[in-house]
Every structure is written in structure tokens, then in C-alpha cells.
Design an enzyme around this catalytic site. Structure first.
Site, PDB file in Angstrom:
ATOM      1  N   HIS A 152       0.857  -1.195   0.000  1.00 16.14           N
ATOM      2  CA  HIS A 152       0.000   0.000   0.000  1.00 16.14           C
ATOM      3  C   HIS A 152       0.886   1.236   0.000  1.00 16.14           C
ATOM      4  CE1 HIS A 152      -3.819   2.042   1.898  1.00 16.14           C
ATOM      5  NE2 HIS A 152      -3.159   2.876   1.098  1.00 16.14           N
ATOM      6  N   ASP A 176       1.752   4.010   2.749  1.00  7.34           N
ATOM      7  CA  ASP A 176       0.684   4.842   2.157  1.00  7.34           C
ATOM      8  C   ASP A 176       1.278   6.001   1.332  1.00  7.34           C
ATOM      9  OD1 ASP A 176      -1.956   5.441   1.567  1.00  7.34           O
ATOM     10  OD2 ASP A 176      -2.473   6.194   3.538  1.00  7.34           O
ATOM     11  N   ASP A 177       1.620   7.103   2.003  1.00  9.68           N
ATOM     12  CA  ASP A 177       2.186   8.273   1.307  1.00  9.68           C
ATOM     13  C   ASP A 177       3.402   8.750   2.104  1.00  9.68           C
ATOM     14  OD1 ASP A 177      -0.046   8.894  -0.776  1.00  9.68           O
ATOM     15  OD2 ASP A 177      -1.100   8.560   1.110  1.00  9.68           O
ATOM     16  N   GLU A 206     -11.146   3.260   6.085  1.00  7.57           N
ATOM     17  CA  GLU A 206     -10.108   4.186   6.574  1.00  7.57           C
ATOM     18  C   GLU A 206     -10.870   5.267   7.365  1.00  7.57           C
ATOM     19  OE1 GLU A 206      -8.150   6.496   3.485  1.00  7.57           O
ATOM     20  OE2 GLU A 206      -6.490   7.080   4.809  1.00  7.57           O
TER      21      GLU A 206
HETATM   22  N1  ADE Z   1      -4.622   8.648  -1.965  1.00  8.68           N
HETATM   23  C1  ADE Z   1      -3.387   8.732  -1.455  1.00  8.68           C
HETATM   24  N2  ADE Z   1      -3.392   8.373  -0.173  1.00  8.68           N
HETATM   25  C2  ADE Z   1      -4.658   8.029   0.145  1.00  8.68           C
HETATM   26  C3  ADE Z   1      -5.298   7.552   1.313  1.00  8.68           C
HETATM   27  N3  ADE Z   1      -4.650   7.363   2.463  1.00  8.68           N
HETATM   28  N4  ADE Z   1      -6.630   7.328   1.279  1.00  8.68           N
HETATM   29  C4  ADE Z   1      -7.294   7.538   0.151  1.00  8.68           C
HETATM   30  N5  ADE Z   1      -6.745   7.971  -0.971  1.00  8.68           N
HETATM   31  C5  ADE Z   1      -5.431   8.212  -0.980  1.00  8.68           C
HETATM   32 ZN    ZN Z   2      -3.816   4.731   0.533  1.00  9.01          ZN
END
Ligand code: ADE
Ligand code: ZN
Length: 336
Positions: free
Chosen positions: A19, A276-277, A198
Site C-alpha cells: 500500500h 501509504d504516502d 479508513e
Molecule cells: N490517496 C493517497 N493516499 C490516500 C489515502 N490514504 N486514502 C485515500 N486515498 C489516498
Molecule cells: Zn492509501
């Protein structure tokens, strides 16, 4: 503080990342370098001031900045450089295999051709020091028609990605909004995942399973609100791609000490740890493991379980999966 030996184990153990949004790996320094290279003007005068803006109150407040950051990506080389940079970071964290999300609609809406996006990202994966595969995500705040157009646009590149996912603003955009496009993707033999649970309720996890027929749930941490859903997820050995630092930065949990990762594992859920990011949330894979293990009662047995879960849930052929799992077992046999 985390015991030195456990820290070393976490850092060194082989793991898969399932992810990671590649646009979320774009570090402020690279955003500025690409802005300069492409003559794009940014709303922030310096790297430091951009970084200071990374104080989020929820998912949407993050997405607004994340889409603005992605606006510096214009050429195939930009997409290559971003992806190569992530893959080098992942390799340094002993990630052996990464399944990477990309958001084509963020770029095609700005006039960047689909081929430019996927060719840059894909070429970096071909040159990668680790195993890597791509998952194309549809932006759920856009319409299903737009997702269908994107899926059709992707078909000449069908050999460059293994699956489709669903991301962006969750609440108000339930999985069932994308029933037809996921059905079409399934007919095409693509693997299926979706962000659910989430910020959205357990019902979104259920419709991702029942309507979209996904094979993994991205995040899924709100599943604990429904005991019947937990029982089902355990029974079906459905993986959850949990992202600890993301959940704190986006206020899904107040502090890491109240994250439910340990509870998910105790209930027998197939939780994994992911970034994630990472450029926006304060860290890559090992930073996520370390932050969670520092704040929660997690030990080496949980580290082993999380490493195993990551490869069990990976979309790789059975032989490759067996080899990765054997590598995890050999690693932990040597640490006993
Ligand atoms: N796009 C990038 N990160 C995300 C996240 N945590 N939830 C939903 N969309 C995303
Ligand atoms: Zn995500």
C-alpha cells in the site's frame, strides 16, 4: 524505547509493501526540483514552507495538498525519477517486493498522456533493485464513467499493471459506485483491491467485498466496529493493508498508542504494515514499523507475523511466494 535487537530485526527482516501511492512518495525536495525543471510555479516559496503545510486534519485536507504536489509531474522522466527514488528507499528498508498504486486520472486531467504516466513508472520498476508491480487506482470522487474511460485507456498497457484499486475521498463515495468498472476489470483478469474502512464505515468494507469482489482491503481499520465483519475477514483470510503513520497524520487515531494494529493481529486478522504516502506522513516502511512497535505492545513474534502476512497477501505466483516466505522463516530462525 524500542529494544535495539527488535529495532534491528524490524529493519533487517524481508518484507513486502502492498500500500504505497507513488505520488505520495514525492518528497518536497523532488517537488521543487521538478517544478524548476518544468517551469511550474508552486504555491509555496520554499521546501521548508511546503513541509510546514503538511499538518492535516483529515483525509481531504491531505488530498488537497497531495494533488497540488503531483502537478509538477509532466514528463515520462519525471515519473521515472519519482518511482526510482521510492524503489531505492524501499530496497534500503529491506522491502523485497512492492505493489505500487498510481493515480492516472490525477495526471490525465491535467493533459498528461496516460502513456507518459505509466511508461515512466513502469520503466523504473523494470530497472528496480527489488521486485515491483503496479496497481492502477480510480479516484472515487470522480464518476464511474470517468473510471471506465480510464480503464479503456489503460488497455494498450495491460501488460504493465496487475490490478486496479480505488482511492481518494472515501466518505460519500461508497464502493458500490464503482460496481461496473470493477466487474469489467475482473473480466480482464485484473487483481482487485479498494480503500475501505479508513474514514468510511464497516459497511464500505462489506460492499468492497460483496459488490467489487476485492481480494485485499486497503486500510480496513474500522472493521473492529463490526464483530460479524471481523469474523468474516478472519474466516476469508482477507488481508488488510494497514498504514500506521498515515492513520495518525490523518487523525484516524489520535496517537500511535491508541492504534488498533495489535488488536487486529490478536483477532487473527491478516494485517500488514505499509507506508501509504511516505513523503507526507513522516516515513517509509521501517519508520512505520518502528513507530508502531515503539508505541504498542508488539514483539518479534508480531514482526514475523507481519512479514509473513505481507508476502501471503502479495499478488505473486505461488513459487515466488513460497521463496519469500522461506526467506522470512530463515531470517527469524537465525535471530532466535
Ligand atoms: N490517496 C493517497 N493516499 C490516500 C489515502 N490514504 N486514502 C485515500 N486515498 C489516498
Ligand atoms: Zn492509501
Amino acid at each position: 524505547m524500542l529494544d535495539e535487537q527488535l529495532r534491528h530485526t524490524i529493519q533487517q527482516m524481508p518484507k513486502a509493501e502492498l500500500h504505497i501511492h507513488i505520488e505520495g512518495s514525492l518528497e518536497p525536495e523532488l517537488i521543487f526540483a521538478l517544478a524548476q525543471r518544468n517551469g511550474v510555479t508552486l504555491a509555496y516559496p520554499s521546501v521548508e514552507m511546503l513541509r510546514e503545510a503538511y499538518a492535516f486534519s483529515d483525509l481531504q485536507s491531505f488530498l488537497d495538498i497531495y494533488y497540488a504536489g503531483a502537478s509538477v509531474l509532466l514528463t515520462e522522466q519525471d515519473f521515472y525519477d519519482m518511482t526510482a527514488s521510492y524503489l531505492a528507499r524501499a530496497a534500503a528498508d529491506n522491502v523485497r517486493h512492492a505493489e505500487i498504486f498510481f493515480d492516472p486520472q490525477t495526471h490525465t486531467a491535467r493533459g498528461v498522456p496516460f502513456a507518459t504516466v505509466i511508461d515512466g513508472i513502469w520503466r523504473a520498476c523494470q530497472d528496480a533493485p527489488i521486485s515491483a508491480a503496479l496497481i492502477m487506482c480510480f479516484l472515487r470522487h470522480l464518476s464511474e464513467e470517468e473510471a471506465l474511460v480510464t480503464l479503456e485507456e489503460s488497455l494498450p498497457h495491460r501488460d504493465k499493471f496487475i490490478g486496479v484499486g480505488l482511492d481518494s475521498s472515501e466518505v460519500g463515495h461508497p464502493p458500490e459506485k464503482f460496481a461496473r468498472v470493477f466487474e469489467r476489470a475482473r473480466q480482464l483478469g485484473l487483481r482487485l483491491v479498494a480503500h475501505a474502512g479508513e474514514e468510511g464505515p464497516p459497511a464500505y468494507i462489506e460492499s468492497a467485498l460483496d459488490v467489487l469482489k476485492v481480494e485485499r482491503i486497503d486500510h480496513g481499520v474500522r472493521c473492529l466496529e463490526s464483530p460479524a465483519l471481523v469474523e468474516r475477514l478472519v474466516r476469508e483470510r482477507m488481508a488488510l493493508t494497514v498504514c500506521p503513520l498515515s492513520n495518525i497524520k490523518l487523525r484516524v487515531f489520535d496517537v500511535m498508542g491508541s492504534h488498533n494494529l495489535r488488536t487486529l493481529l490478536d483477532k487473527g486478522l491478516a494485517a500488514t504494515v505499509n507506508s501509504d504516502d511516505p513523503a507526507y506522513f513522516g516515513g517509509y516502511m521501517n519508520d512505520n514499523f518502528i513507530a508502531a512497535f515503539e508505541a504498542l505492545p508488539l514483539d518479534a513474534s508480531h514482526a514475523r507475523q507481519l512479514a509473513r502476512n505481507s508476502f501471503e497477501a502479495a499478488f505473486v505466483d505461488p513459487e515466488k511466494k513460497r521463496a519469500f516466505l522461506a526467506e522470512v522463516d530463515a531470517f527469524f530462525a537465525n535471530t532466535d
